[in-house]
Design a protein around this motif. Structure first.
Motif, short mmCIF file in Angstrom:
data_model
loop_
_atom_site.label_atom_id
_atom_site.label_comp_id
_atom_site.label_asym_id
_atom_site.label_seq_id
_atom_site.Cartn_x
_atom_site.Cartn_y
_atom_site.Cartn_z
N VAL A 1 -24.34 -18.84 33.92
CA VAL A 1 -24.73 -18.01 32.76
C VAL A 1 -26.24 -18.00 32.60
CG1 VAL A 1 -24.17 -19.90 31.20
CG2 VAL A 1 -24.31 -17.62 30.29
N ASP A 2 -26.92 -19.07 33.03
CA ASP A 2 -28.39 -19.11 32.97
C ASP A 2 -29.00 -17.97 33.79
OD1 ASP A 2 -27.11 -20.65 35.02
OD2 ASP A 2 -29.05 -21.43 35.64
N LEU A 3 -28.37 -17.67 34.93
CA LEU A 3 -28.87 -16.57 35.77
C LEU A 3 -28.68 -15.23 35.07
CD1 LEU A 3 -27.63 -17.35 39.39
CD2 LEU A 3 -29.97 -17.29 38.54
N VAL A 4 -27.55 -15.10 34.39
CA VAL A 4 -27.30 -13.83 33.67
C VAL A 4 -28.32 -13.67 32.55
CG1 VAL A 4 -25.60 -12.44 32.43
CG2 VAL A 4 -24.84 -13.96 34.26
N ILE A 5 -28.62 -14.77 31.86
CA ILE A 5 -29.62 -14.71 30.78
C ILE A 5 -30.97 -14.29 31.37
CG2 ILE A 5 -30.94 -16.14 29.16
CD1 ILE A 5 -28.24 -17.68 28.65
N ASP A 6 -31.32 -14.83 32.54
CA ASP A 6 -32.59 -14.45 33.17
C ASP A 6 -32.58 -12.99 33.65
OD1 ASP A 6 -33.52 -16.96 32.74
OD2 ASP A 6 -33.23 -17.69 34.78
N ALA A 7 -31.41 -12.52 34.06
CA ALA A 7 -31.32 -11.15 34.58
C ALA A 7 -31.27 -10.12 33.46
CB ALA A 7 -30.07 -11.01 35.46
N ALA A 8 -30.87 -10.56 32.27
CA ALA A 8 -30.61 -9.62 31.17
C ALA A 8 -31.80 -8.68 30.88
CB ALA A 8 -30.19 -10.38 29.92
N PRO A 9 -33.05 -9.20 30.74
CA PRO A 9 -34.15 -8.28 30.43
C PRO A 9 -34.30 -7.18 31.49
CG PRO A 9 -34.85 -10.57 30.18
CD PRO A 9 -33.49 -10.60 30.80
N HIS A 10 -34.08 -7.53 32.75
CA HIS A 10 -34.20 -6.53 33.82
C HIS A 10 -33.10 -5.48 33.69
CE1 HIS A 10 -37.12 -9.14 35.77
NE2 HIS A 10 -36.28 -10.15 35.57
N ILE A 11 -31.90 -5.94 33.35
CA ILE A 11 -30.77 -5.00 33.21
C ILE A 11 -31.06 -4.02 32.07
CG2 ILE A 11 -28.33 -4.86 32.49
CD1 ILE A 11 -27.82 -7.44 34.09
N VAL A 12 -31.55 -4.57 30.96
CA VAL A 12 -31.82 -3.73 29.79
C VAL A 12 -32.94 -2.73 30.12
CG1 VAL A 12 -32.66 -3.74 27.40
CG2 VAL A 12 -30.99 -5.46 28.15
N GLN A 13 -33.98 -3.24 30.78
CA GLN A 13 -35.10 -2.36 31.14
C GLN A 13 -34.65 -1.21 32.05
OE1 GLN A 13 -38.16 -4.45 33.22
NE2 GLN A 13 -39.72 -3.63 31.84
N ALA A 14 -33.66 -1.49 32.90
CA ALA A 14 -33.19 -0.46 33.83
C ALA A 14 -32.16 0.48 33.19
CB ALA A 14 -32.60 -1.12 35.07
N GLY A 15 -31.91 0.29 31.89
CA GLY A 15 -31.02 1.22 31.19
C GLY A 15 -29.58 0.72 31.05
N GLY A 16 -29.36 -0.55 31.37
CA GLY A 16 -28.02 -1.10 31.24
C GLY A 16 -27.83 -1.79 29.89
N GLN A 17 -26.58 -2.06 29.56
CA GLN A 17 -26.25 -2.83 28.36
C GLN A 17 -25.38 -4.00 28.79
OE1 GLN A 17 -24.36 0.48 26.35
NE2 GLN A 17 -25.96 0.50 24.78
N LEU A 18 -25.34 -5.03 27.94
CA LEU A 18 -24.62 -6.25 28.32
C LEU A 18 -23.78 -6.77 27.17
CD1 LEU A 18 -27.59 -7.92 29.91
CD2 LEU A 18 -25.39 -8.83 30.51
N VAL A 19 -22.56 -7.18 27.47
CA VAL A 19 -21.78 -7.90 26.45
C VAL A 19 -21.31 -9.23 27.03
CG1 VAL A 19 -21.01 -5.87 25.17
CG2 VAL A 19 -19.63 -6.70 27.06
N PHE A 20 -21.31 -10.23 26.16
CA PHE A 20 -20.85 -11.56 26.54
C PHE A 20 -19.73 -11.97 25.61
CE2 PHE A 20 -25.30 -11.43 27.71
CZ PHE A 20 -25.41 -12.19 28.87
N ILE A 21 -18.66 -12.53 26.18
CA ILE A 21 -17.68 -13.22 25.33
C ILE A 21 -17.43 -14.57 25.99
CG2 ILE A 21 -15.70 -12.06 26.45
CD1 ILE A 21 -14.21 -12.37 23.76
N GLY A 22 -17.59 -15.63 25.22
CA GLY A 22 -17.40 -16.94 25.83
C GLY A 22 -17.66 -18.05 24.86
N LYS A 23 -17.31 -19.23 25.34
CA LYS A 23 -17.44 -20.44 24.55
C LYS A 23 -17.82 -21.53 25.52
CE LYS A 23 -14.42 -22.68 21.76
NZ LYS A 23 -13.35 -23.02 20.95
N GLY A 24 -18.62 -22.47 25.09
CA GLY A 24 -18.95 -23.53 26.03
C GLY A 24 -20.05 -24.42 25.51
N GLU A 25 -21.05 -24.66 26.39
CA GLU A 25 -22.13 -25.57 26.03
C GLU A 25 -22.94 -24.96 24.87
OE1 GLU A 25 -24.07 -25.93 29.83
OE2 GLU A 25 -22.26 -26.83 30.71
N ARG A 26 -23.15 -25.77 23.84
CA ARG A 26 -23.84 -25.29 22.62
C ARG A 26 -25.21 -24.68 22.94
NH1 ARG A 26 -19.68 -25.64 20.34
NH2 ARG A 26 -18.85 -27.39 19.12
N ARG A 27 -25.95 -25.34 23.84
CA ARG A 27 -27.30 -24.89 24.18
C ARG A 27 -27.24 -23.46 24.75
NH1 ARG A 27 -29.60 -25.02 28.91
NH2 ARG A 27 -27.72 -26.00 29.74
N VAL A 28 -26.25 -23.23 25.60
CA VAL A 28 -26.10 -21.91 26.23
C VAL A 28 -25.69 -20.89 25.18
CG1 VAL A 28 -24.82 -20.63 27.98
CG2 VAL A 28 -25.45 -23.00 28.41
#
Ligand SMILES: Nc1ncnc2c1ncn2[C@@H]1O[C@H](COP(=O)(O)OP(=O)(O)O[C@H]2O[C@H](CO)[C@@H](O)[C@H](O)[C@H]2O)[C@@H](O)[C@H]1O
Length: 539
Positions: free
Chosen positions: A367-394
């Motif tokens: 998920v850390d990689l997805v968080i790092d990739a997110a700004p690039h995805i948004v900049q390229a015109g994409g949108q992102l949704v997350f559903i999940g539960k897990g480590e509080r920090r994440v």
């Protein structure tokens, strides 16, 4: 006929609008698929090539089952695999009687009793029958199982052993109950011929049978080697583990007691949930310190990979959880689900692709990689949704991401099966950069619902995704590799014909539980015969 190409893939459209074929390099057919709705399942209820081997009485033991309690993929497997195997075997399930189980409206009949053993309390065995006839034995021990919270703890424990403080007692009790039922000591009017045990929580079962001197064959399935059930060595006495078992060839793992190792050492056969992961766990990179033992099992022919499947409920044509049904002949429902997801997650209307992550939010899943990739995805015109539960920090990082990109990133921290299904149905791409993935079900669900997975080439992801055909694979788990695959996804998205061809190819994936019946049946037969030979030779 139309013809477009991307990175060596040629795509031909059929005149009838239904038949499609994809070829690699234009010459050699890589996967030739005639995409006809409804052709993905066999009519043979016993499964593809199910052998005409004798039916067996099997006790399937698990710490979660989606009917009542699901933390992740094990819950799905426990609900679907025994039901598929029931076409050929007399298979029954044993689970702890968690609060959700007892509170369900199903009648529970008391059918057996088990005495206390060391610090493991006495308990009762109840029997419940599901609407489809599946029999579930429930281990009734309120002090251990009837609690507010998840099966492993209240925190982000996933499958972990470190949730509830008494997890060693809780799952040793489950393991011992399985062994006692296997040995015919529980007073039931039914005795299994073999045990099918799942993950660390059941790992002590074949060990208890061994210490009882009982020759009951068992299959031990590893769903995730990273969760091992490690406890202090001083706990052995409390769990009824003999001192003589605490050594390197037994249950000891670097000075600790390991439930997982106990299962691997003592089961007749070890399986895992994909062929690639079965091979990977014999190497130091994936073996979690157990690679030597697992290599040894593999050399003895006692380790194999049998892939997971998906069940009939994952069908976009009939799934009642969806906002609107759809098929590869009618995409209106897919668009309606996308609109719902965008609205539900506070995203604006968009002509760009919708990326999704449906996952336990833990290190394994990248998920850390997805968080790092997110700004690039948004900049390229994409949108992102997350559903999940897990480590509080994440979880906190995800919340911050959504705040940073309002209207483009939506996050739901929690577990909701219905929403998850709508997200598979509404999204264009599923992000799964898992560091390791024993099999993975999410990518199969996504494919079935026409969402193309973008995944690390590892474990079951490598086995179930055809790069550039039914999804995208990348080799190194780093941002550069992941971004390259994402960029490829963007270009496919903008090449409409190819995008729809890939969607159709993904939707016809033949990952059904019926395909698991034959390999499990052959395995059950083999270990039963071996146990019979052993019993005769020691008589
Ligand atoms: N927030 C949420 N809300 C609703 N649903 C959610 C959710 N988060 C996850 N899910 C669901 O949980 C399941 C996850 O299953 P996976 O097999 O993909 O991974 P998991 O790591 O849990 O399973 C482990 O066991 C399985 C079974 O063998 C292996 O496939 C896998 O590789 C291994 O890591 C899917 O059904 C998914 O839809």
């Amino acid at each position: 006929m139309g013809n477009v190409a991307l990175k060596g893939i040629n795509y031909e459209t059929g005149n009838d609008g239904r038949s499609r074929s994809l070829t690699l390099g234009g010459d050699v057919p890589l996967a030739e698929r005639h995409v006809e709705e409804g052709d993905n399942d066999s009519d043979d209820p016993r499964g593809h090539g199910a052998p005409s081997l004798p039916s067996q009485r099997v006790l399937f033991v698990t710490s979660e089952i989606a009917d009542f309690v699901k933390v992740g993929g094990l819950g799905d497997v426990s609900s679907a695999l025994p039901r598929a195997l029931a076409a050929h075997h007399d298979i029954r399930i044993l689970i702890p009687a968690y609060r959700e189980v007892v509170a369900s409206s199903r009648e529970i009949r008391h059918v057996g009793q088990l005495p206390a053993h060391a610090d493991l309390p006495a308990c009762d065995i109840g029997e419940m029958t599901c609407d489809d006839g599946l029999i579930i034995y429930v281990l009734l021990c309120p002090e251990l199982y009837e609690r507010e919270g998840g099966p492993y703890g209240t925190g982000p424990g996933g499958y972990g052993s470190s949730g509830w403080e008494d997890n060693d007692v809780r799952f040793a009790r489950l393991s011992l109950a399985a062994a006692e039922i296997g040995a015919g000591h529980a007073g039931l009017d039914w005795q299994p011929q073999l045990l099918h045990l799942n993950d660390w929580a059941c790992g002590l079962a074949p060990a208890y049978l061994h210490w009882m001197g009982r020759n009951v064959p068992s299959v031990f399935t590893i769903h995730n080697l990273a969760y091992q059930g490690l406890y202090d060595a001083s706990r052995c006495a409390a769990l009824g583990i003999p001192d003589s078992a605490f050594h390197i060839e037994g249950v000891e793992y670097y000075g600790k007691l390991s439930f997982m190792k106990a299962g691997i050492v003592h089961a007749s056969h070890v399986t895992t949930v994909s062929a690639t992961y079965a091979q990977e766990i014999t190497t130091p990179d994936f073996g979690c310190g157990l690679e030597g033992l697992l290599r040894c099992k593999a050399e003895q022919g006692r380790l194999s990979g049998i892939p997971n499947g998906i069940d009939d409920s994952w069908d976009p044509r009939t799934d009642a959880h969806l906002v609107q049904a759809f098929s590869s002949n009618d995409w209106r429902g897919k668009r309606a689900n996308a609109d719902y997801v965008r609205h539900r997650f506070g995203l604006g209307p968009s002509a760009g692709p919708l990326f999704a992550m449906v996952s336990r939010m833990v290190h394994q899943k990248g998920v850390d990689l997805v968080i790092d990739a997110a700004p690039h995805i948004v900049q390229a015109g994409g949108q992102l949704v997350f559903i999940g539960k897990g480590e509080r920090r994440v979880e906190a990082q995800l919340d911050r991401l959504a705040e940073r990109y309002p209207g483009a990133v939506g996050v739901y921290i929690g577990f909701d099966e219905e929403e998850a299904r709508c997200i598979y149905a509404g999204s264009d791409f599923l992000l799964m950069p898992s560091r390791f993935e024993p099999c993975g079900l999410s990518q199969m669900y996504a494919q079935r619902f026409g969402s193309l997975p973008i995944a690390h080439r590892t474990g079951g992801l490598a086995d179930t995704i055809e790069d550039g055909v039914t999804g995208f694979l990348f080799d190194e788990v780093d941002l550069a590799g992941f971004m390259q695959a994402i960029q490829q996804a963007f270009s496919v998205y903008h090449s409409t014909e190819l995008f729809y061809a890939m969607r159709r190819a993904a939707m016809t994936g033949r990952y059904h539980w019926r395909q698991s019946i034959a390999p499990y049946t052959q395995l059950y037969q083999r270990i039963s015969e071996e146990a019979g030979v052993e019993a005769r030779s020691s008589a």
